[in-house]
Design a protein around this motif. Structure first.
Motif, PDB file in Angstrom:
ATOM      1  N   LEU A   1      22.494 -77.875 -48.277  1.00 32.59           N
ATOM      2  CA  LEU A   1      21.937 -76.591 -48.726  1.00 32.59           C
ATOM      3  C   LEU A   1      22.961 -75.477 -48.503  1.00 32.59           C
ATOM      4  CD1 LEU A   1      19.605 -74.802 -49.730  1.00 32.59           C
ATOM      5  CD2 LEU A   1      18.796 -74.695 -47.352  1.00 32.59           C
ATOM      6  N   ALA A   2      23.606 -75.482 -47.355  1.00 34.42           N
ATOM      7  CA  ALA A   2      24.594 -74.450 -47.045  1.00 34.42           C
ATOM      8  C   ALA A   2      25.757 -74.494 -48.033  1.00 34.42           C
ATOM      9  CB  ALA A   2      25.113 -74.628 -45.623  1.00 34.42           C
ATOM     10  N   GLN A   3      26.184 -75.691 -48.406  1.00 37.55           N
ATOM     11  CA  GLN A   3      27.310 -75.817 -49.333  1.00 37.55           C
ATOM     12  C   GLN A   3      26.954 -75.361 -50.737  1.00 37.55           C
ATOM     13  OE1 GLN A   3      28.075 -79.983 -48.549  1.00 37.55           O
ATOM     14  NE2 GLN A   3      29.829 -79.507 -47.220  1.00 37.55           N
ATOM     15  N   ARG A   4      25.669 -75.407 -51.095  1.00 35.71           N
ATOM     16  CA  ARG A   4      25.237 -74.882 -52.391  1.00 35.71           C
ATOM     17  C   ARG A   4      25.057 -73.374 -52.358  1.00 35.71           C
ATOM     18  NH1 ARG A   4      21.415 -79.042 -52.080  1.00 35.71           N
ATOM     19  NH2 ARG A   4      19.741 -77.482 -51.882  1.00 35.71           N
ATOM     20  N   VAL A   5      24.433 -72.885 -51.296  1.00 38.41           N
ATOM     21  CA  VAL A   5      24.008 -71.493 -51.257  1.00 38.41           C
ATOM     22  C   VAL A   5      25.107 -70.535 -50.826  1.00 38.41           C
ATOM     23  CG1 VAL A   5      22.443 -69.877 -50.096  1.00 38.41           C
ATOM     24  CG2 VAL A   5      21.587 -72.086 -50.899  1.00 38.41           C
ATOM     25  N   LEU A   6      25.870 -70.879 -49.803  1.00 38.98           N
ATOM     26  CA  LEU A   6      26.838 -69.929 -49.243  1.00 38.98           C
ATOM     27  C   LEU A   6      27.910 -69.477 -50.234  1.00 38.98           C
ATOM     28  CD1 LEU A   6      27.261 -71.304 -45.602  1.00 38.98           C
ATOM     29  CD2 LEU A   6      25.877 -69.371 -46.395  1.00 38.98           C
ATOM     30  N   PRO A   7      28.482 -70.380 -51.046  1.00 39.41           N
ATOM     31  CA  PRO A   7      29.465 -69.884 -52.024  1.00 39.41           C
ATOM     32  C   PRO A   7      28.863 -68.875 -52.998  1.00 39.41           C
ATOM     33  CG  PRO A   7      29.681 -72.252 -51.749  1.00 39.41           C
ATOM     34  CD  PRO A   7      28.424 -71.857 -51.031  1.00 39.41           C
ATOM     35  N   GLU A   8      27.611 -69.116 -53.432  1.00 36.35           N
ATOM     36  CA  GLU A   8      26.955 -68.165 -54.338  1.00 36.35           C
ATOM     37  C   GLU A   8      26.737 -66.826 -53.661  1.00 36.35           C
ATOM     38  OE1 GLU A   8      26.027 -68.303 -57.508  1.00 36.35           O
ATOM     39  OE2 GLU A   8      26.853 -70.301 -57.824  1.00 36.35           O
ATOM     40  N   LEU A   9      26.321 -66.875 -52.405  1.00 35.81           N
ATOM     41  CA  LEU A   9      26.111 -65.629 -51.663  1.00 35.81           C
ATOM     42  C   LEU A   9      27.417 -64.854 -51.495  1.00 35.81           C
ATOM     43  CD1 LEU A   9      23.652 -66.703 -48.841  1.00 35.81           C
ATOM     44  CD2 LEU A   9      23.205 -65.065 -50.662  1.00 35.81           C
ATOM     45  N   ASP A  10      28.476 -65.568 -51.189  1.00 34.29           N
ATOM     46  CA  ASP A  10      29.764 -64.904 -50.984  1.00 34.29           C
ATOM     47  C   ASP A  10      30.272 -64.277 -52.277  1.00 34.29           C
ATOM     48  OD1 ASP A  10      29.712 -65.601 -48.325  1.00 34.29           O
ATOM     49  OD2 ASP A  10      30.946 -67.399 -48.582  1.00 34.29           O
ATOM     50  N   VAL A  11      30.133 -65.005 -53.389  1.00 35.83           N
ATOM     51  CA  VAL A  11      30.564 -64.463 -54.678  1.00 35.83           C
ATOM     52  C   VAL A  11      29.725 -63.235 -55.038  1.00 35.83           C
ATOM     53  CG1 VAL A  11      30.614 -64.899 -57.166  1.00 35.83           C
ATOM     54  CG2 VAL A  11      31.509 -66.615 -55.574  1.00 35.83           C
ATOM     55  N   THR A  12      28.408 -63.327 -54.825  1.00 39.11           N
ATOM     56  CA  THR A  12      27.532 -62.194 -55.134  1.00 39.11           C
ATOM     57  C   THR A  12      27.863 -60.990 -54.260  1.00 39.11           C
ATOM     58  OG1 THR A  12      25.757 -63.690 -55.805  1.00 39.11           O
ATOM     59  CG2 THR A  12      25.132 -61.429 -55.244  1.00 39.11           C
ATOM     60  N   HIS A  13      28.150 -61.249 -52.998  1.00 39.35           N
ATOM     61  CA  HIS A  13      28.512 -60.162 -52.083  1.00 39.35           C
ATOM     62  C   HIS A  13      29.771 -59.450 -52.572  1.00 39.35           C
ATOM     63  CE1 HIS A  13      30.366 -58.450 -48.368  1.00 39.35           C
ATOM     64  NE2 HIS A  13      29.113 -58.056 -48.168  1.00 39.35           N
ATOM     65  N   GLN A  14      30.773 -60.218 -52.988  1.00 41.72           N
ATOM     66  CA  GLN A  14      32.010 -59.617 -53.486  1.00 41.72           C
ATOM     67  C   GLN A  14      31.769 -58.833 -54.767  1.00 41.72           C
ATOM     68  OE1 GLN A  14      34.992 -59.435 -51.974  1.00 41.72           O
ATOM     69  NE2 GLN A  14      33.972 -60.405 -50.238  1.00 41.72           N
TER      70      GLN A  14
ATOM     71  N   PHE B   1      39.009 -55.089 -73.961  1.00 42.38           N
ATOM     72  CA  PHE B   1      38.235 -54.590 -72.821  1.00 42.38           C
ATOM     73  C   PHE B   1      38.144 -55.647 -71.734  1.00 42.38           C
ATOM     74  CE2 PHE B   1      34.081 -54.475 -70.702  1.00 42.38           C
ATOM     75  CZ  PHE B   1      34.169 -53.244 -70.065  1.00 42.38           C
ATOM     76  N   MET B   2      37.877 -56.892 -72.094  1.00 43.43           N
ATOM     77  CA  MET B   2      37.718 -57.952 -71.103  1.00 43.43           C
ATOM     78  C   MET B   2      39.021 -58.226 -70.359  1.00 43.43           C
ATOM     79  SD  MET B   2      35.038 -60.633 -72.888  1.00 43.43           S
ATOM     80  CE  MET B   2      35.958 -60.874 -74.411  1.00 43.43           C
ATOM     81  N   ARG B   3      40.147 -58.023 -71.014  1.00 43.81           N
ATOM     82  CA  ARG B   3      41.436 -58.205 -70.347  1.00 43.81           C
ATOM     83  C   ARG B   3      41.605 -57.173 -69.227  1.00 43.81           C
ATOM     84  NH1 ARG B   3      45.992 -56.089 -73.933  1.00 43.81           N
ATOM     85  NH2 ARG B   3      44.925 -54.200 -73.234  1.00 43.81           N
ATOM     86  N   ASP B   4      41.185 -55.941 -69.495  1.00 41.56           N
ATOM     87  CA  ASP B   4      41.360 -54.864 -68.511  1.00 41.56           C
ATOM     88  C   ASP B   4      40.283 -54.870 -67.431  1.00 41.56           C
ATOM     89  OD1 ASP B   4      43.569 -54.016 -69.925  1.00 41.56           O
ATOM     90  OD2 ASP B   4      42.457 -52.536 -71.093  1.00 41.56           O
ATOM     91  N   TRP B   5      39.148 -55.487 -67.719  1.00 40.40           N
ATOM     92  CA  TRP B   5      38.026 -55.478 -66.764  1.00 40.40           C
ATOM     93  C   TRP B   5      37.505 -56.910 -66.569  1.00 40.40           C
ATOM     94  CZ3 TRP B   5      36.793 -51.096 -64.161  1.00 40.40           C
ATOM     95  CH2 TRP B   5      37.340 -49.906 -64.649  1.00 40.40           C
ATOM     96  N   PRO B   6      38.265 -57.747 -65.861  1.00 38.93           N
ATOM     97  CA  PRO B   6      37.888 -59.165 -65.722  1.00 38.93           C
ATOM     98  C   PRO B   6      36.610 -59.388 -64.920  1.00 38.93           C
ATOM     99  CG  PRO B   6      39.748 -58.632 -64.301  1.00 38.93           C
ATOM    100  CD  PRO B   6      39.539 -57.443 -65.188  1.00 38.93           C
ATOM    101  N   ASP B   7      36.178 -58.398 -64.130  1.00 40.18           N
ATOM    102  CA  ASP B   7      34.981 -58.583 -63.316  1.00 40.18           C
ATOM    103  C   ASP B   7      33.718 -58.028 -63.976  1.00 40.18           C
ATOM    104  OD1 ASP B   7      36.088 -59.876 -60.956  1.00 40.18           O
ATOM    105  OD2 ASP B   7      37.180 -58.007 -60.655  1.00 40.18           O
TER     106      ASP B   7
END
Length: 294
Positions: free
Chosen positions: A67-80, A113-119
């Protein structure tokens, strides 16, 4: 069970000892042990076995680790991403396109636009029966490219460019040598239009209905090049933006006629929420679109 338990079990798996895991999480070893023992007591199951200083996860511990290996990466990406959004460097741009010609103009501009704003998460929703007003207000979309205004105090209409509608006919068509056309001329024709409701088609609302006339036949075509190919081969006529016909492969095979009496000019808008007008990346999008006006 909470996120702290998932981070602890993940650290234990990585470091194999409570001491190293606690140090990685900036906890004391007693705090780490106390938190996990409380969860073990609540659930009535052990998460690891100790062998000296080292430990190994039990089947229950392995389940928690998965569960941690599924959830933690998503949480970290969302946090960033949330941090980037707070800094105005990330966000979501879901654009509804209400007309097919609009999509054909927009798509070549978006990569800049997508080139200048990748996020920025970019998505284009091409739905010709799309009810954009409630979708904008409900945050289901973030912008709408449309020739129709949507009066509402919470929305901003950014004018992009104006364009003229003309009747496209084949070079061998009876109207090809005429200077203009009228509603009466269309009454003898097969009219080709995009798959849009009649109340949003200018050829009906601006030309035919005021004269109480109908075309002899009416066909819908979802692709511009196919439509103009049909026009060129004498299979119908179509009222389309002049700029779109000028860019077509079939330009040498068609003629463009304005309506008699007055020009049929339209304005293309990007409609966004008022609250988004000051977003840095939204202003960058508008700058990109302005550079690609026809």
């Amino acid at each position: 069970m909470d996120i702290a338990h998932l981070r602890i079990i993940h650290a234990l798996h990585q470091h194999q000892t409570q001491g190293l895991a606690a140090a990685a999480l900036h906890l004391t070893q007693s705090a780490l042990s106390h938190r996990m023992k409380a969860l073990e007591h609540e659930l009535g199951i052990a998460f690891w076995n100790k062998q000296g200083q080292r430990l190994s996860l039990t089947p229950a511990g392995q389940e928690l680790l998965r569960l941690a290996q599924r959830v933690l990466p998503e949480l970290d990406v969302t946090h960033q991403r949330l941090k980037l959004m707070a800094d105005g460097k990330a966000g979501r741009l879901h654009i509804a396109v209400e007309c097919l010609p609009c999509a054909q103009w927009l798509n070549p501009a978006l990569p800049y636009f997508m080139r200048d704003w990748p996020d920025i998460d970019v998505d284009v929703v091409s739905q010709y029966r799309f009810s954009a007003l409630p979708a904008l207000l409900d945050y289901r979309i973030d912008a709408c490219l449309t020739p129709d205004q949507m009066p509402h105090g919470d929305l901003h209409h950014e004018p992009l460019f104006s364009y003229r509608l003309c009747l496209a006919v084949g070079k061998q068509h009876r109207l090809a040598t005429w200077q203009t056309f009228t509603a009466v001329d269309l009454a003898e024709e097969t009219l080709l239009t995009y798959p849009v409701e009649r109340q949003r088609l200018d050829v009906f609302t601006q030309i035919l209905q005021p004269a109480s006339l109908e075309p002899r036949h009416h066909k819908t075509v979802g692709d511009t090049e196919l439509m103009l190919g049909m026009v060129a081969s004498q299979r119908g006529v179509a009222l389309i933006p002049e700029w779109l016909a000028e860019r077509s492969h079939y330009k040498p095979d068609i003629c463009l006629l304005p309506p008699a009496g007055r020009a049929l000019d339209k304005q293309l808008y990007l409609v966004i929420r008022q609250e988004d007008r000051n977003l840095v990346w939204m202003n960058s999008l508008l700058a990109v679109l302005e550079k690609h006006t026809v």
